[in-house]
Each structure stands twice: as C-alpha cells, then as structure tokens.
Write a protein that holds these residues in place. Structure first.
Motif, PDB file in Angstrom:
ATOM      1  N   GLN A 312      -0.181   5.225   3.910  1.00 21.01           N
ATOM      2  CA  GLN A 312      -1.321   4.445   4.415  1.00 21.01           C
ATOM      3  C   GLN A 312      -2.057   3.746   3.279  1.00 21.01           C
ATOM      4  O   GLN A 312      -2.429   2.577   3.385  1.00 21.01           O
ATOM      5  N   ALA A 313      -2.200   4.476   2.177  1.00 16.33           N
ATOM      6  CA  ALA A 313      -2.878   3.879   1.024  1.00 16.33           C
ATOM      7  C   ALA A 313      -2.089   2.677   0.514  1.00 16.33           C
ATOM      8  O   ALA A 313      -2.665   1.640   0.177  1.00 16.33           O
ATOM      9  N   PHE A 314      -0.770   2.833   0.493  1.00 11.85           N
ATOM     10  CA  PHE A 314       0.084   1.728   0.043  1.00 11.85           C
ATOM     11  C   PHE A 314      -0.062   0.513   0.960  1.00 11.85           C
ATOM     12  O   PHE A 314      -0.240  -0.618   0.502  1.00 11.85           O
ATOM     13  N   ILE A 315      -0.012   0.769   2.277  1.00 11.28           N
ATOM     14  CA  ILE A 315      -0.101  -0.344   3.226  1.00 11.28           C
ATOM     15  C   ILE A 315      -1.427  -1.081   3.053  1.00 11.28           C
ATOM     16  O   ILE A 315      -1.477  -2.311   3.022  1.00 11.28           O
ATOM     17  N   GLU A 316      -2.512  -0.298   2.882  1.00  8.71           N
ATOM     18  CA  GLU A 316      -3.816  -0.940   2.723  1.00  8.71           C
ATOM     19  C   GLU A 316      -3.887  -1.765   1.442  1.00  8.71           C
ATOM     20  O   GLU A 316      -4.349  -2.905   1.443  1.00  8.71           O
ATOM     21  N   ALA A 317      -3.376  -1.169   0.349  1.00  5.79           N
ATOM     22  CA  ALA A 317      -3.418  -1.888  -0.929  1.00  5.79           C
ATOM     23  C   ALA A 317      -2.586  -3.164  -0.846  1.00  5.79           C
ATOM     24  O   ALA A 317      -2.981  -4.212  -1.359  1.00  5.79           O
ATOM     25  N   TYR A 318      -1.451  -3.052  -0.172  1.00  2.58           N
ATOM     26  CA  TYR A 318      -0.555  -4.204  -0.063  1.00  2.58           C
ATOM     27  C   TYR A 318      -1.205  -5.314   0.752  1.00  2.58           C
ATOM     28  O   TYR A 318      -1.164  -6.485   0.399  1.00  2.58           O
TER      29      TYR A 318
END
Lengths: 402, 320
Positions: A312-318
């Motif tokens: 989830q953190a990755f998706i948000e950062a992306y």
C-alpha cells in the motif's frame, strides 16, 4: 540550394522542436552523474546504479514502467540517506538485443556497482555475459524465460552466472502453479491448452502446464495454437466447444487472450478459463468486455487485492510521484532495485562481498517475500487472481508440488 | 597476355589495409579504443558487409531486394546451431560459416530463378515474402530453439571481422569491375537494351543476387559469434530496412558511400545514446534532411579510387 528545400527543412525543424518540447515534459532520463558532488557530505560514498531499459521500441511499455519503479526506489533510498547516495545512469536499449550488448559494455566501463534491467529475456541474455565478466551485479526484474540465468539456457547443468539475479519466477514455474491450482482448487481433471506458437513465453507456459497437469492426475484433451496478431479464433473455438473438458488454459498475452475469451463466451463456451500474467492488463477488460470476465483465473506476481502494508505504501508513493497506478512491471523493478540497494547497504561496493550478500538475502518486498535459489531465481509463491466482472476479486498463494 | 597485378594502386590499397589494421591495433593497445568502441566497431563492420552486399544487388544490378535479413539469418543460425552442437571454438564458427554459405547460396538460387524474372516492385514484394518465410521457419524449428533463440558465447574479436570486411570488399569490387559486373551495370541502366546486345540478363542478375546472399550470410555468422543472442526477431523485415537505409543513405551504387554511411550511422547511434527520448527523432530528421538535399545519397555514385588520386597528383606535377 533552392527556396523550396529551405522551406521544407525549416518546417521539419519546427516539427522536431515541437516534438522535443513534448518529450521534455517527461522525466529526464539522461545520465545524471555530474553536478551532484556538492550535495554529497564529506566522507560519504556514492554508488552508481545502471538502468538498462527498453525505453523505445517494441516493448517500451514494460521498459518505461520498470524505469519508473526503479527511479522511485532510488529516490526513496536517497531520501532515507539524506543525500545523493545512489546515482542512476540510464540508457535505452531500444528493445534490441544488439543494442543491449553495446549498453552492457558501456555500463561495465562506466563503473556501475549494479545494473537493473533489461525487461525482456532476449536483451537480458545478451547483456549477462558482459556484465558478469565485469563483476557487475545484474538484477533482472522480468526476464522470465526458463534457465535464462544459466550460461547456456538450453542446458540445465551449465554454470549459473555468479553476478546475475532475477526477481520474477520463471515461465515454467508459473505454468506448473496454474496446473496445481486447476486440479486442487478448481477440481479440474480435463484441460484444453491454447497457446501461441511464435512466443517463447507461451511455449514455456504450455510445456510446464502440460507436464504438471498430467503428473498430478489430469488429462490434456487437446492442444491448439494461434499466432500473435490473430483476431479471429472461431475455427479453433468451434472445435473446442465440441470437446469434453473442465478448464481452458490460454497461454499468451492479453491482446489475443482478451479476444479469445470474448469469442468463446459469445459462442457459449461456459467453462472456466485460466491463464498467466500475460492477462495482467487493463486492456484485457477492454478487449473481452467486463461481462465475459467471470470464472477467469490467472497467475501473477503482483496484485492490489488484499495489499500488504508495504505494498500500500508503494502504491501511494507511486501515485504521488507519477499520478498513475503502478503496473506489475513497476513493482518488480521496484523490488529489484531495493534488493540491490539493500545488498549495497550491507556489503558496500566490493563485487564479491556484494554478490554474497545478495545471494544470501532474505527479502520482503511488494511482490512477496523471497530468497534466491541456486539458479539465482527467487523462491516465492505464485498468486492466483480470480476475476469477477473483470475486476480482481480474490487472490490465493499457490506453489506447485514436485 | 597476363594482366599486371602489381600496379601502383593495388599496392596502395594493400598499404591502406595494413596501415589501418596496425592503427586500430595500436589504438586498442594504448586504450583509446575501449571495449565500448570495440563493440561499436563490430556493429559497423558487420553493417558494412551487409550494406556492400546489398549494394551489389540494388545499386549495381538495380534489383530491389528486401530479403537481405533472411540471408543474414541463415548464416547466423547455421553458425549458432553448429556452435551449440560442437562446442564454442573458432573451428565450429568456420564450419558454421561454410554451412551458412552453402545453404544461403542454395536458397538464393531457389529464390532467384523464378523471382528475378520479375521487375521493380514485384521483386521487392517477392523477396520480402521470402525473408519472412525464412524467419517463420526458424521460429518453428526445434533445433533453432524457436522464438526464444540461441544464447551463444562470444567467439570473435574485431580482427576476424576486419579480415572478412576486407575479403567481402575485395569480392564485390572485383566482381563489379569484371565482365559479369559490367553486364550487371548494363542491366541496371537498361534491361531491354542490354538484352538486345546479347546479354543474358537473368543469368547476371542471379549471379549478383547469389554473391550478395553469400556475403550476407557471412555477416550473419560474424553477428552470431559476437553478439551473444540470436533470435528470429533480430532478422525481421525491419533489419532488411535498416540495411537498405545504409545503402540509400550512402548512395546506391557507391561502395565508398556504404562505408561512409555505415560509419556515420554507427557513430551517430553511439553518440546519441544518452539522449534516449529524442534519439529516434534526430535520427529520422537527419535521414529526411539527406533525402531533401542529396536524394542520390551522401556520395551519389562516387567511388574512391587511388588511380584517380594518382592521376590528379600526376597532373599537378606536370603543371608545375
């Protein structure tokens, strides 16, 4: 030189200028090696990471997605370090294996610690020997071809390249996992295989599915073929309709799979359709129609269903960085880059120490937790995603049994 | 009467070859030509062989062939398969090259006899189709490992490419200056007129086509043993077009032009490497520019000859 010619060339320069203006709005991808010395605190080391991607050409989609994933990982690592610790050196291999040889040689002489990429197996195989000889770590995000990390992919007993690693599972593993899932969870005993003759990806999947399905007690009723670019599959599908089977395994990419699913459902084939990560695209829904995408299952390395916290953190950062959803390729490249960065954090830039650190790594990333096996391929479970009205609705981990 | 082969010009050519060999060797040894430039040199060398062999067919004989990548793939795959079977050493490369030459000349004959009776666009379409047939056959054969292609060790360095570059250039130039070569030029200029003069046009067209195919197959062998991976995709229609661009860019009918344009395109490609986004645009624009200002190619049909230089030199001497 006459007037007409001057006009013509002036017009052309205008066109080029406008095109160049368009392309300059995308993130700059040239090597950024100079001008950063001032931001590096004294006594701190910097590491060069080579980005070797298909930015133009036939598979530019994959290359550009992976480029974004890699750049995000490097950016985050630099933010964590507080200075430009990792410097990217980016080259475009034009989706061409000849060009890949030149790029690999260039990267080796640029003195990079590690290389992330290329996206495809062909360009990767062309680069491995050069980079391995130069003792540069290669992290391949998506070179899925069977045994590609060996010096001779046709010979299982040949030596593995010491400095080459990949983040994806290979084609045969994925095909076998789907066979396992079909028998265990879908209770299938009879399958029809439908694949592409001209694609190594498809062939690898078909062989593996065929072997594993038979091994665990299933029966392959028929194996049919299409060629990439076909649009009308009704002849073969009519044939398949008359057969007695439980599942239809489509080994191929979304372009053809979407149309096959659409035509099969319209013809009244109401059997379960299964496939591999080539299905993983928004275009599948567009081609097949959401109504037709029920009872469809496929294997993949990445799904946003039941996302872990890290994911989830990755998706948000992306999303914050690029204003779009990450594709599977971006996630794989993100993990590949992070494995390399983690290795460098542990062992520094000495090639042998770095190689040992990565070989022994126990990594938990956005595409799952894994360690490397003796062929430097990750041991990770395959996800089987099910579609309901074209939307990913369930995800289950599967590992093929020997 | 035996012709004197030991002329001043022949001596100068030999001198040029030897000097450039030692110059390249020296530059590599003192490190000015590093590994990157060596790879670029290999690409350029192979491209020159492909371009001059296609120039023989298109520029000298006037037959529009779009199947050159097909012949290249025959050479590449013959070598690839034999290296796989016999193990990676230099002798298997040479056996592969011999098999490639044999196969490609047979295939070229089979293609040439019916299709070279066609003219212009029809021939282009026929050779295009043939190139695709070879690719699809390779894609579906077990021994060539299908669409995945073959992974090979690197077995050559620049010296062998240099050697074959010299041999190929000698073959095409000698052929062009021989009686059959002159007959080919007459076919290009006016087929009906040359037929009236008693020239068997089909025979000379086939001759040029087969020689071109053999040289392309040699280039394929060199490619396979220096670029690690051969895949059917490498030899698609686009590859034929790439070779054609080099020929047209340099000037149809000028071997010197093929040399110059292969060099220029190779250098351009390398120097634009770090401008990935706009590289193709610049490349395309340059091609358009050349076609606007010099539709006949960089050198037209100019050919570099030592005899011309000597003549000019002698004239100056006489004047002063």
């Amino acid at each position: 030189m006459n007037f007409k010619k001057v006009i013509k060339s002036a017009l052309m320069f205008g066109l080029i200028a406008s095109l160049a203006a368009c392309s300059s709005s995308t993130p700059s991808s040239t090597a950024t090696t100079d001008g950063q010395a001032s931001t590096v605190p004294d006594g701190q080391e910097t590491y060069k990471i080579g980005l070797h991607y298909e930015m133009t050409g036939a598979v530019a989609d994959y290359g550009n997605a992976e480029l974004k994933g890699t750049e995000l990982a490097i950016k985050q690592a630099n933010e964590a370090a507080g200075y430009e610790k990792y410097v990217s050196v980016t080259y475009d291999n034009k989706s061409d294996s000849t060009e890949a040889v030149t790029i690999a040689t260039t990267l080796a002489s640029d003195g990079v610690v590690g290389v992330v990429g290329p996206a495809t197996s062909g360009a990767s195989a062309a680069s491995y020997q050069i980079l391995n000889d130069a003792q540069v770590i290669v992290m391949s995000p998506s070179a899925t071809q069977n045994n590609i990390t060996l010096s001779d992919p046709n010979n299982k007993d040949s030596d593995v390249y010491d400095y080459v690693f990949r983040i994806c599972f290979e084609d045969s593993y994925q095909g076998a996992a789907m066979a396992q899932y079909a028998v265990d969870s879908l209770k299938a005993t009879k399958a029809v295989i439908y694949g592409d003759t001209a694609s190594d990806y498809s062939k690898g999947l078909m062989e593996a599915f065929d072997t594993q399905f038979k091994n665990i007690g299933g029966e392959i009723i028929a194996t049919e073929y299409y060629t990439a670019g076909d649009t009308d599959f009704s002849a073969v599908l009519t044939n398949i309709k008359g057969m007695d089977f439980d599942v239809l395994y489509i080994a191929g990419y979304y372009n053809e799979a979407g149309l096959i699913i659409k035509q099969a459902k319209e013809m009244g084939i109401e059997k379960v359709i299964i496939g591999a990560d080539g299905f993983d695209s928004e275009s599948l829904v567009e081609l097949a129609g959401a109504d037709n995408l029920n009872d469809v299952y496929y294997t993949t390395a990445y799904t946003t269903v039941d996302a872990s916290e890290a994911l989830q953190a990755f998706i948000e950062a992306y999303k914050a960085e690029y204003n779009e959803d990450p594709a599977m390729f971006a996630a794989l490249a993100y993990d590949a880059t992070n494995v390399l960065i983690k290795g460098i954090e542990e062992a520094g830039s000495d090639p042998a120490a770095l190689q040992a650190a990565i070989n022994a790594i126990d990594f938990s990333g956005v595409t799952g937790d894994f360690t490397f096996d003796e062929t430097h391929t990750p041991i990770k479970s395959v996800l089987v995603v099910s579609l309901v009205d074209g939307v990913q609705s369930g995800a289950e981990f599967v590992s093929p049994k020997e | 009467m035996a012709k004197n082969r030991f002329t001043k010009t022949n001596f100068l050519w030999l001198l040029l070859i030897i000097v450039s060999y030692f110059l390249i060797n020296l530059l590599i040894n003192i490190g000015i030509i590093n590994k990157v430039y060596q790879t670029v040199m290999l690409t350029i060398g192979i491209n020159i062989i492909l371009a001059i062999s296609l120039n023989l067919i298109i520029g000298i004989t006037g037959q529009f062939s779009l199947g050159h990548a097909g012949f290249m793939s025959i050479g590449a795959y013959s070598t690839g398969v034999i290296v796989k079977q016999m193990g990676g050493n230099l002798s298997s490369v040479f056996i592969g090259m011999a098999v490639g030459i044999l196969l490609s000349s047979i295939v070229a004959l089979i293609v040439a006899i019916p299709t070279l009776r066609l003219k212009g666009d029809y021939l282009a379409i026929a050779t295009l189709g043939f190139g695709e047939i070879i690719r699809i056959v390779i894609q579906n054969m077990k021994i060539t490992n299908g669409a995945a292609g073959l992974v090979l060790p690197k077995l050559l360095d620049w010296k062998l490419v240099f050697l074959f570059l010299v041999i190929s250039t000698f073959i095409v130039v000698a052929f062009t200056n021989s009686a059959p070569g002159r007959a080919c030029i007459s076919v290009r200029e006016d087929e009906i007129a040359s037929e009236t003069m008693g020239i068997n046009t089909t025979k000379y067209k086939i001759m040029a086509f087969v020689i071109g195919a053999i040289l392309a197959s040699i280039a394929g062998t060199l490619y396979a043993s220096s670029f690690y991976v051969i895949k059917p995709d490498n030899f698609s229609f686009n590859k034929s077009i790439d070779i054609l661009v080099i020929v047209v860019f340099g000037g149809m009918g000028s071997y010197t032009g093929s040399f110059v344009s292969a060099l220029l395109i190779g250098i351009l490609n390398t120097s634009l490497q770090s401008f990935a986004d706009i590289r193709t645009i610049i490349y395309g624009a340059l091609l358009v520019m050349i076609m606007i200002f010099r539709p006949q190619g960089i050198l037209g049909n100019y050919e570099f000859k030592f005899s011309n230089l000597l003549k000019r030199f002698n004239k100056k001497e006489a004047r002063s």
